[in-house]
Design a protein around this motif. Structure first.
Motif, PDB file in Angstrom:
ATOM      1  N   ALA A 285      41.731  25.058  41.254  1.00 50.83           N
ATOM      2  CA  ALA A 285      42.704  26.140  41.454  1.00 50.83           C
ATOM      3  C   ALA A 285      42.175  27.450  40.892  1.00 50.83           C
ATOM      4  CB  ALA A 285      44.030  25.769  40.790  1.00 50.83           C
ATOM      5  N   ALA A 286      41.543  27.388  39.715  1.00 49.46           N
ATOM      6  CA  ALA A 286      40.949  28.590  39.130  1.00 49.46           C
ATOM      7  C   ALA A 286      39.832  29.113  40.029  1.00 49.46           C
ATOM      8  CB  ALA A 286      40.407  28.290  37.738  1.00 49.46           C
ATOM      9  N   GLY A 287      39.077  28.191  40.614  1.00 49.98           N
ATOM     10  CA  GLY A 287      38.054  28.608  41.560  1.00 49.98           C
ATOM     11  C   GLY A 287      38.650  29.284  42.778  1.00 49.98           C
ATOM     12  N   GLY A 288      39.763  28.752  43.268  1.00 48.99           N
ATOM     13  CA  GLY A 288      40.448  29.376  44.397  1.00 48.99           C
ATOM     14  C   GLY A 288      40.957  30.770  44.063  1.00 48.99           C
ATOM     15  N   LEU A 289      41.442  30.945  42.819  1.00 43.03           N
ATOM     16  CA  LEU A 289      41.899  32.262  42.396  1.00 43.03           C
ATOM     17  C   LEU A 289      40.741  33.249  42.370  1.00 43.03           C
ATOM     18  CD1 LEU A 289      44.309  33.906  41.376  1.00 43.03           C
ATOM     19  CD2 LEU A 289      43.711  33.205  39.048  1.00 43.03           C
ATOM     20  N   GLY A 290      39.565  32.767  41.955  1.00 51.60           N
ATOM     21  CA  GLY A 290      38.389  33.629  41.976  1.00 51.60           C
ATOM     22  C   GLY A 290      38.044  34.065  43.383  1.00 51.60           C
ATOM     23  N   GLN A 291      38.190  33.153  44.347  1.00 48.89           N
ATOM     24  CA  GLN A 291      37.946  33.511  45.737  1.00 48.89           C
ATOM     25  C   GLN A 291      38.938  34.564  46.215  1.00 48.89           C
ATOM     26  OE1 GLN A 291      37.758  29.146  46.993  1.00 48.89           O
ATOM     27  NE2 GLN A 291      36.375  30.092  48.445  1.00 48.89           N
ATOM     28  N   PHE A 292      40.213  34.410  45.803  1.00 48.33           N
ATOM     29  CA  PHE A 292      41.243  35.363  46.214  1.00 48.33           C
ATOM     30  C   PHE A 292      40.928  36.759  45.678  1.00 48.33           C
ATOM     31  CE2 PHE A 292      45.215  37.536  44.958  1.00 48.33           C
ATOM     32  CZ  PHE A 292      45.715  37.795  46.227  1.00 48.33           C
ATOM     33  N   VAL A 293      40.547  36.843  44.424  1.00 53.05           N
ATOM     34  CA  VAL A 293      40.244  38.139  43.808  1.00 53.05           C
ATOM     35  C   VAL A 293      39.001  38.753  44.448  1.00 53.05           C
ATOM     36  CG1 VAL A 293      39.563  39.266  41.647  1.00 53.05           C
ATOM     37  CG2 VAL A 293      41.360  37.529  41.630  1.00 53.05           C
ATOM     38  N   SER A 294      38.066  37.918  44.869  1.00 55.26           N
ATOM     39  CA  SER A 294      36.809  38.427  45.422  1.00 55.26           C
ATOM     40  C   SER A 294      37.010  39.173  46.740  1.00 55.26           C
ATOM     41  CB  SER A 294      35.827  37.274  45.646  1.00 55.26           C
ATOM     42  OG  SER A 294      35.466  36.667  44.424  1.00 55.26           O
ATOM     43  N   VAL A 295      38.041  38.808  47.509  1.00 54.85           N
ATOM     44  CA  VAL A 295      38.222  39.425  48.832  1.00 54.85           C
ATOM     45  C   VAL A 295      38.537  40.918  48.717  1.00 54.85           C
ATOM     46  CG1 VAL A 295      39.565  39.418  50.959  1.00 54.85           C
ATOM     47  CG2 VAL A 295      38.880  37.253  49.925  1.00 54.85           C
ATOM     48  N   PRO A 296      39.607  41.330  48.028  1.00 52.58           N
ATOM     49  CA  PRO A 296      39.843  42.771  47.928  1.00 52.58           C
ATOM     50  C   PRO A 296      38.775  43.491  47.121  1.00 52.58           C
ATOM     51  CG  PRO A 296      41.388  41.563  46.539  1.00 52.58           C
ATOM     52  CD  PRO A 296      40.684  40.548  47.382  1.00 52.58           C
ATOM     53  N   ALA A 297      38.196  42.797  46.119  1.00 54.01           N
ATOM     54  CA  ALA A 297      37.141  43.430  45.331  1.00 54.01           C
ATOM     55  C   ALA A 297      35.937  43.756  46.201  1.00 54.01           C
ATOM     56  CB  ALA A 297      36.735  42.513  44.180  1.00 54.01           C
ATOM     57  N   ALA A 298      35.533  42.808  47.038  1.00 50.83           N
ATOM     58  CA  ALA A 298      34.390  43.053  47.918  1.00 50.83           C
ATOM     59  C   ALA A 298      34.704  44.118  48.959  1.00 50.83           C
ATOM     60  CB  ALA A 298      33.981  41.746  48.601  1.00 50.83           C
ATOM     61  N   GLN A 299      35.916  44.086  49.511  1.00 49.66           N
ATOM     62  CA  GLN A 299      36.292  45.073  50.524  1.00 49.66           C
ATOM     63  C   GLN A 299      36.306  46.483  49.927  1.00 49.66           C
ATOM     64  OE1 GLN A 299      36.770  44.352  53.727  1.00 49.66           O
ATOM     65  NE2 GLN A 299      37.133  46.482  54.275  1.00 49.66           N
ATOM     66  N   ASN A 300      36.864  46.625  48.725  1.00 50.95           N
ATOM     67  CA  ASN A 300      36.881  47.932  48.071  1.00 50.95           C
ATOM     68  C   ASN A 300      35.475  48.397  47.718  1.00 50.95           C
ATOM     69  OD1 ASN A 300      39.683  48.144  48.202  1.00 50.95           O
ATOM     70  ND2 ASN A 300      39.983  47.135  46.230  1.00 50.95           N
ATOM     71  N   ALA A 301      34.640  47.464  47.270  1.00 50.28           N
ATOM     72  CA  ALA A 301      33.259  47.822  46.946  1.00 50.28           C
ATOM     73  C   ALA A 301      32.503  48.252  48.195  1.00 50.28           C
ATOM     74  CB  ALA A 301      32.553  46.639  46.277  1.00 50.28           C
TER      75      ALA A 301
ATOM     76  N   VAL B 216      38.055  23.870  31.132  1.00 44.04           N
ATOM     77  CA  VAL B 216      38.447  23.955  32.543  1.00 44.04           C
ATOM     78  C   VAL B 216      38.408  25.401  33.031  1.00 44.04           C
ATOM     79  CG1 VAL B 216      40.376  23.662  34.128  1.00 44.04           C
ATOM     80  CG2 VAL B 216      39.804  21.833  32.523  1.00 44.04           C
ATOM     81  N   LEU B 217      38.923  26.320  32.235  1.00 37.97           N
ATOM     82  CA  LEU B 217      38.955  27.722  32.650  1.00 37.97           C
ATOM     83  C   LEU B 217      37.553  28.327  32.696  1.00 37.97           C
ATOM     84  CD1 LEU B 217      42.129  29.054  30.803  1.00 37.97           C
ATOM     85  CD2 LEU B 217      41.890  28.339  33.187  1.00 37.97           C
ATOM     86  N   SER B 218      36.672  27.920  31.785  1.00 40.83           N
ATOM     87  CA  SER B 218      35.293  28.412  31.814  1.00 40.83           C
ATOM     88  C   SER B 218      34.591  27.947  33.081  1.00 40.83           C
ATOM     89  CB  SER B 218      34.528  27.913  30.581  1.00 40.83           C
ATOM     90  OG  SER B 218      35.072  28.431  29.392  1.00 40.83           O
ATOM     91  N   GLY B 219      34.711  26.652  33.379  1.00 42.42           N
ATOM     92  CA  GLY B 219      34.114  26.140  34.603  1.00 42.42           C
ATOM     93  C   GLY B 219      34.736  26.743  35.843  1.00 42.42           C
ATOM     94  N   GLY B 220      36.060  26.906  35.825  1.00 43.73           N
ATOM     95  CA  GLY B 220      36.755  27.481  36.969  1.00 43.73           C
ATOM     96  C   GLY B 220      36.368  28.924  37.223  1.00 43.73           C
ATOM     97  N   ALA B 221      36.135  29.694  36.142  1.00 45.01           N
ATOM     98  CA  ALA B 221      35.753  31.096  36.310  1.00 45.01           C
ATOM     99  C   ALA B 221      34.394  31.221  36.990  1.00 45.01           C
ATOM    100  CB  ALA B 221      35.725  31.784  34.943  1.00 45.01           C
ATOM    101  N   ILE B 222      33.428  30.418  36.550  1.00 41.78           N
ATOM    102  CA  ILE B 222      32.095  30.473  37.160  1.00 41.78           C
ATOM    103  C   ILE B 222      32.155  30.014  38.613  1.00 41.78           C
ATOM    104  CG2 ILE B 222      29.783  29.460  37.111  1.00 41.78           C
ATOM    105  CD1 ILE B 222      30.063  29.371  34.054  1.00 41.78           C
ATOM    106  N   MET B 223      32.796  28.876  38.836  1.00 43.86           N
ATOM    107  CA  MET B 223      32.890  28.356  40.200  1.00 43.86           C
ATOM    108  C   MET B 223      33.674  29.313  41.090  1.00 43.86           C
ATOM    109  SD  MET B 223      33.921  24.517  41.409  1.00 43.86           S
ATOM    110  CE  MET B 223      35.649  24.607  40.870  1.00 43.86           C
ATOM    111  N   GLY B 224      34.703  29.957  40.537  1.00 44.70           N
ATOM    112  CA  GLY B 224      35.516  30.881  41.318  1.00 44.70           C
ATOM    113  C   GLY B 224      34.717  32.064  41.820  1.00 44.70           C
ATOM    114  N   LEU B 225      33.917  32.681  40.941  1.00 50.21           N
ATOM    115  CA  LEU B 225      33.143  33.839  41.391  1.00 50.21           C
ATOM    116  C   LEU B 225      31.999  33.408  42.290  1.00 50.21           C
ATOM    117  CD1 LEU B 225      32.844  36.842  41.363  1.00 50.21           C
ATOM    118  CD2 LEU B 225      31.469  36.669  39.278  1.00 50.21           C
TER     119      LEU B 225
END
Length: 413
Positions: free
Chosen positions: A145-161, A14-23
């Motif tokens: 949910a793991a996918g949603g967490l990936g989306q959350f992390v992507s927002v500040p990461a993209a803004q900082n980048a 589940v976490l492997s699939g969630g990580a890929i889908m999240g990013l």
């Protein structure tokens, strides 16, 4: 000839699939942050940018049934692995694009196909086949949910980048990240053994194998599956329009980029809880009724957002409510499809239903750009988002969660 297969715990799968889908979904979620930097740098119109992302959504939807067929036939691992590398190539090409045509080819065509290999259809299809039935709802909910967490992390990461590297540098960084994540596809080895479609480990009472052609023929004439796909159009319209055009809409209304980033982050964070809860509720309550209620609440939230005076408080409240309902539709829709037709060809059948979602995404993104360039306002598109949500609720309410006749015959065989 038997091939050796490693066995992984359900949580790791589940976490492997969630990580890929999240990013994969996270990068898609933040593409709206690139609208103004790229259009300003290249002197493109918002319609140019919107067409590329609209094309991405349409290609994603058209490609999903075909990548689903490959995953159902040969296993999801190969599809997901290749999809991560293709996604990275598409992002790099986006960074190098200098004309609207090049941008549409990379952001639209290449990434559209890549998303069909790394998102809902492939990930949920693999997990549905690899997890036992009693843990399937939990697995899909947690992966979402793991996918949603990936989306959350992507927002500040993209803004900082963006702030540190500029738009081109940020796209290259995201390309490297999604390419490296291909290793997480390795545990998702759901390829069926020769002569069988669903292993006993995945289902203690596997259905008799049935041909894909017969299943597709039955699905093509199934009323509820058509209603599910047409209703899914509303989800794509609302989400794609908001994710792509909300940052520009807020800047037009006088709020700054920090507010836009915060709103996208709130949506992504609330989505973590919302997707998990919707997945669990789907195991206990009627999934069609839950979907109908979800679309009605979404439409009400959009109506209030555009009617009340805009402020940071109303923006964040809207983002929170929409986030709770953001991707909760996907595990519920997947659950209905698997209930009607089983998991043997789930990636393929979900792909056809998902095409409706992506037609809506195309319309939401494209109309947002076209209507703004024509009227200098997004008001008409907000009204369309409300209307399609109400229509989706009406379509979902009468859907029945009953196995199709072809499934009943297979169970009796």
């Amino acid at each position: 000839m038997m091939t050796r297969r490693w066995h992984f715990s359900p949580l790791l799968l589940v976490l492997s699939g969630g990580a890929i889908m999240g990013l994969a979904l996270g990068i898609r979620h933040v593409q709206g942050l690139f609208l103004l930097p790229l259009t300003t740098a290249h002197a493109w119109t918002r319609a140019d940018f919107a067409f590329a992302l609209a094309l991405q959504n349409l290609v994603w939807g058209i490609a999903q049934p075909f990548t689903g067929m490959v995953a159902d036939r040969f296993g999801s691992r190969r599809v997901i692995f290749a999809g991560c590398l293709l996604y990275g190539a598409g992002l790099y090409a986006m960074a190098r694009a200098t004309t609207p045509g090049e941008f549409a080819l990379s952001a639209g065509l290449v990434i559209g196909v890549a998303l069909s290999c790394t998102s809902f259809g492939a990930i949920y299809g693999a997990l549905s086949r690899m997890l036992p039935p009693e843990r399937r709802a939990w697995g899909l909910a947690l992966a979402g949910a793991a996918g949603g967490l990936g989306q959350f992390v992507s927002v500040p990461a993209a803004q900082n980048a963006l702030a540190a590297l500029g738009a081109q540098g940020a796209l290259v960084l995201l390309a490297v990240a999604i390419s490296c994540l291909c290793v997480f596809a390795l545990p998702l080895h759901d390829a069926p053994p020769v002569g069988g479609a669903v292993s006993a480990a995945a289902d203690p009472r596997p259905n008799a194998p049935q041909s894909m052609r017969a299943t597709l023929r039955a699905a093509a004439g199934h009323r509820d599956l058509w209603m599910l796909g047409i209703g899914f159009l509303a989800c794509g319209f609302q989400l794609a329009f908001i994710a792509t055009h909300l940052p520009a809409y807020l800047l037009d209304k006088g709020l700054d980029g920090r507010s836009a980033m915060a709103a996208l982050a709130i949506i992504a964070m609330a989505n973590v809880a919302g997707t998990y809860v919707c997945g669990l509720l789907g195991a206990k309550l009627s999934k069609p009724k839950l979907l109908a209620g979800l679309y009605l609440v979404r439409s009400a939230a959009i109506a209030l957002f555009v009617l009340v005076p805009l402020s940071e408080a109303t923006l964040y409240a809207f983002a929170f409510v929409m986030g709770l309902l953001w991707l909760g539709t996907v595990p519920l829709t997947t659950g209905i499809v698997s209930r009607i037709f089983g998991v043997q060809y789930l990636s393929t059948l979900f792909g056809f239903v998902f095409l409706g979602h992506q037609i809506g995404s195309f319309l939401g993104v494209w109309l947002g750009g076209v209507m703004f360039d024509a009227t200098q306002s997004y008001d008409a598109v907000w009204l369309c988002a409300i209307a399609v949500g109400i229509g989706a609720a009406a379509l979902h309410w009468p859907i029945r969660e009953q196995p199709a006749p072809i499934m009943l015959r297979a169970q009796m065989a």
